[in-house]
Design a protein around this motif. Structure first.
Motif, PDB file in Angstrom:
ATOM      1  N   THR A 158      -3.820 -25.261 107.165  1.00 41.07           N
ATOM      2  CA  THR A 158      -2.775 -26.007 107.858  1.00 41.07           C
ATOM      3  C   THR A 158      -2.356 -25.211 109.082  1.00 41.07           C
ATOM      4  OG1 THR A 158      -1.968 -26.958 105.807  1.00 41.07           O
ATOM      5  CG2 THR A 158      -0.461 -26.976 107.681  1.00 41.07           C
ATOM      6  N   ILE A 159      -2.307 -25.858 110.208  1.00 48.27           N
ATOM      7  CA  ILE A 159      -1.814 -25.269 111.445  1.00 48.27           C
ATOM      8  C   ILE A 159      -0.677 -26.157 111.914  1.00 48.27           C
ATOM      9  CG2 ILE A 159      -2.356 -24.697 113.832  1.00 48.27           C
ATOM     10  CD1 ILE A 159      -5.270 -24.322 112.911  1.00 48.27           C
ATOM     11  N   VAL A 160       0.471 -25.560 112.194  1.00 47.37           N
ATOM     12  CA  VAL A 160       1.621 -26.331 112.633  1.00 47.37           C
ATOM     13  C   VAL A 160       1.818 -26.117 114.125  1.00 47.37           C
ATOM     14  CG1 VAL A 160       4.101 -26.682 112.376  1.00 47.37           C
ATOM     15  CG2 VAL A 160       2.707 -26.130 110.370  1.00 47.37           C
ATOM     16  N   VAL A 161       1.822 -27.210 114.866  1.00 47.29           N
ATOM     17  CA  VAL A 161       2.035 -27.175 116.313  1.00 47.29           C
ATOM     18  C   VAL A 161       3.013 -28.291 116.651  1.00 47.29           C
ATOM     19  CG1 VAL A 161       0.945 -27.381 118.577  1.00 47.29           C
ATOM     20  CG2 VAL A 161      -0.325 -26.366 116.692  1.00 47.29           C
ATOM     21  N   LYS A 162       4.061 -27.950 117.375  1.00 45.83           N
ATOM     22  CA  LYS A 162       4.997 -28.988 117.797  1.00 45.83           C
ATOM     23  C   LYS A 162       4.355 -29.829 118.887  1.00 45.83           C
ATOM     24  CE  LYS A 162       9.357 -26.786 116.702  1.00 45.83           C
ATOM     25  NZ  LYS A 162      10.671 -26.382 117.226  1.00 45.83           N
ATOM     26  N   GLY A 163       4.810 -31.053 118.980  1.00 43.25           N
ATOM     27  CA  GLY A 163       4.274 -31.946 119.989  1.00 43.25           C
ATOM     28  C   GLY A 163       5.166 -33.148 120.171  1.00 43.25           C
ATOM     29  N   ARG A 164       4.643 -34.096 120.919  1.00 43.16           N
ATOM     30  CA  ARG A 164       5.405 -35.290 121.234  1.00 43.16           C
ATOM     31  C   ARG A 164       4.495 -36.492 121.105  1.00 43.16           C
ATOM     32  NH1 ARG A 164       6.335 -38.065 125.588  1.00 43.16           N
ATOM     33  NH2 ARG A 164       6.847 -37.531 127.416  1.00 43.16           N
ATOM     34  N   LEU A 165       4.981 -37.518 120.401  1.00 41.82           N
ATOM     35  CA  LEU A 165       4.216 -38.750 120.238  1.00 41.82           C
ATOM     36  C   LEU A 165       4.351 -39.561 121.519  1.00 41.82           C
ATOM     37  CD1 LEU A 165       2.548 -40.360 118.173  1.00 41.82           C
ATOM     38  CD2 LEU A 165       4.660 -41.477 117.482  1.00 41.82           C
ATOM     39  N   ILE A 166       3.233 -39.748 122.211  1.00 44.26           N
ATOM     40  CA  ILE A 166       3.234 -40.463 123.484  1.00 44.26           C
ATOM     41  C   ILE A 166       3.187 -41.973 123.257  1.00 44.26           C
ATOM     42  CG2 ILE A 166       2.000 -40.778 125.675  1.00 44.26           C
ATOM     43  CD1 ILE A 166       3.225 -37.976 125.288  1.00 44.26           C
ATOM     44  N   ASN A 167       2.318 -42.389 122.375  1.00 46.69           N
ATOM     45  CA  ASN A 167       2.205 -43.786 121.980  1.00 46.69           C
ATOM     46  C   ASN A 167       1.629 -43.799 120.569  1.00 46.69           C
ATOM     47  OD1 ASN A 167      -0.743 -43.975 122.100  1.00 46.69           O
ATOM     48  ND2 ASN A 167      -0.508 -43.870 124.324  1.00 46.69           N
ATOM     49  N   PRO A 168       1.437 -44.941 119.961  1.00 47.38           N
ATOM     50  CA  PRO A 168       1.001 -44.965 118.563  1.00 47.38           C
ATOM     51  C   PRO A 168      -0.303 -44.220 118.260  1.00 47.38           C
ATOM     52  CG  PRO A 168       1.821 -47.113 119.171  1.00 47.38           C
ATOM     53  CD  PRO A 168       1.784 -46.291 120.437  1.00 47.38           C
ATOM     54  N   THR A 169      -1.122 -43.916 119.269  1.00 49.01           N
ATOM     55  CA  THR A 169      -2.382 -43.226 118.991  1.00 49.01           C
ATOM     56  C   THR A 169      -2.568 -41.939 119.783  1.00 49.01           C
ATOM     57  OG1 THR A 169      -3.542 -44.519 120.679  1.00 49.01           O
ATOM     58  CG2 THR A 169      -3.564 -45.389 118.412  1.00 49.01           C
ATOM     59  N   THR A 170      -1.536 -41.476 120.496  1.00 50.87           N
ATOM     60  CA  THR A 170      -1.672 -40.277 121.328  1.00 50.87           C
ATOM     61  C   THR A 170      -0.545 -39.290 121.045  1.00 50.87           C
ATOM     62  OG1 THR A 170      -2.669 -41.610 123.072  1.00 50.87           O
ATOM     63  CG2 THR A 170      -1.896 -39.420 123.696  1.00 50.87           C
ATOM     64  N   VAL A 171      -0.931 -38.040 120.777  1.00 50.45           N
ATOM     65  CA  VAL A 171       0.030 -36.963 120.548  1.00 50.45           C
ATOM     66  C   VAL A 171      -0.216 -35.886 121.595  1.00 50.45           C
ATOM     67  CG1 VAL A 171       0.804 -35.184 118.944  1.00 50.45           C
ATOM     68  CG2 VAL A 171       0.089 -37.418 118.072  1.00 50.45           C
ATOM     69  N   GLU A 172       0.846 -35.430 122.253  1.00 55.03           N
ATOM     70  CA  GLU A 172       0.756 -34.339 123.225  1.00 55.03           C
ATOM     71  C   GLU A 172       1.277 -33.074 122.549  1.00 55.03           C
ATOM     72  OE1 GLU A 172       3.636 -33.740 126.642  1.00 55.03           O
ATOM     73  OE2 GLU A 172       1.894 -34.631 127.638  1.00 55.03           O
ATOM     74  N   LEU A 173       0.443 -32.030 122.446  1.00 57.10           N
ATOM     75  CA  LEU A 173       0.827 -30.799 121.772  1.00 57.10           C
ATOM     76  C   LEU A 173       1.462 -29.820 122.752  1.00 57.10           C
ATOM     77  CD1 LEU A 173      -2.371 -30.264 119.593  1.00 57.10           C
ATOM     78  CD2 LEU A 173      -0.254 -31.433 118.978  1.00 57.10           C
ATOM     79  N   GLU A 174       2.437 -29.030 122.269  1.00 61.46           N
ATOM     80  CA  GLU A 174       3.104 -28.041 123.116  1.00 61.46           C
ATOM     81  C   GLU A 174       2.215 -26.843 123.404  1.00 61.46           C
ATOM     82  OE1 GLU A 174       6.815 -26.841 121.410  1.00 61.46           O
ATOM     83  OE2 GLU A 174       7.736 -28.801 121.705  1.00 61.46           O
ATOM     84  N   SER A 175       1.279 -26.550 122.522  1.00 62.68           N
ATOM     85  CA  SER A 175       0.375 -25.419 122.736  1.00 62.68           C
ATOM     86  C   SER A 175      -1.005 -25.790 122.210  1.00 62.68           C
ATOM     87  CB  SER A 175       0.909 -24.172 122.037  1.00 62.68           C
ATOM     88  OG  SER A 175       1.059 -24.395 120.667  1.00 62.68           O
ATOM     89  N   PRO A 176      -2.039 -25.122 122.711  1.00 60.98           N
ATOM     90  CA  PRO A 176      -3.387 -25.462 122.260  1.00 60.98           C
ATOM     91  C   PRO A 176      -3.621 -25.031 120.821  1.00 60.98           C
ATOM     92  CG  PRO A 176      -3.449 -23.603 123.772  1.00 60.98           C
ATOM     93  CD  PRO A 176      -2.036 -24.085 123.734  1.00 60.98           C
TER      94      PRO A 176
END
Length: 82
Positions: A4-22
């Protein structure tokens, strides 16, 4: 999934997630779990949820343990402490 790797991000739309870090792993299949931030419920919504919980608790059958049985179990536990 083994790791398990935890990375914060933001849901852009129902099928796209933008991650805060690679994510520094090889590309390939992955599972994404989306945790939504807690939403503040209005007083009315909290009150309604509380009423539903109380109604559910009241619908449960009464317990079968006596006060003496519970006290005995507590004393046994205390006696096991050093």
């Amino acid at each position: 999934m083994a790791n398990t790797i935890v990375v914060k991000g933001r849901l852009i739309n129902p099928t796209t997630v933008e991650l805060e870090s690679p994510v520094e792993i090889p590309t390939g299949d992955a599972r994404v779990d989306v945790l939504l931030p807690a939403r503040d419920l209005s007083y009315e919504a909290r009150s309604q949820k509380a009423k539903e919980l109380i109604k559910h608790l009241m619908s449960l059958p009464p317990g079968r343990r006596t006060i003496e049985d519970i006290d005995r179990q507590i004393q046994e536990e205390r006696d096991s402490w050093e």
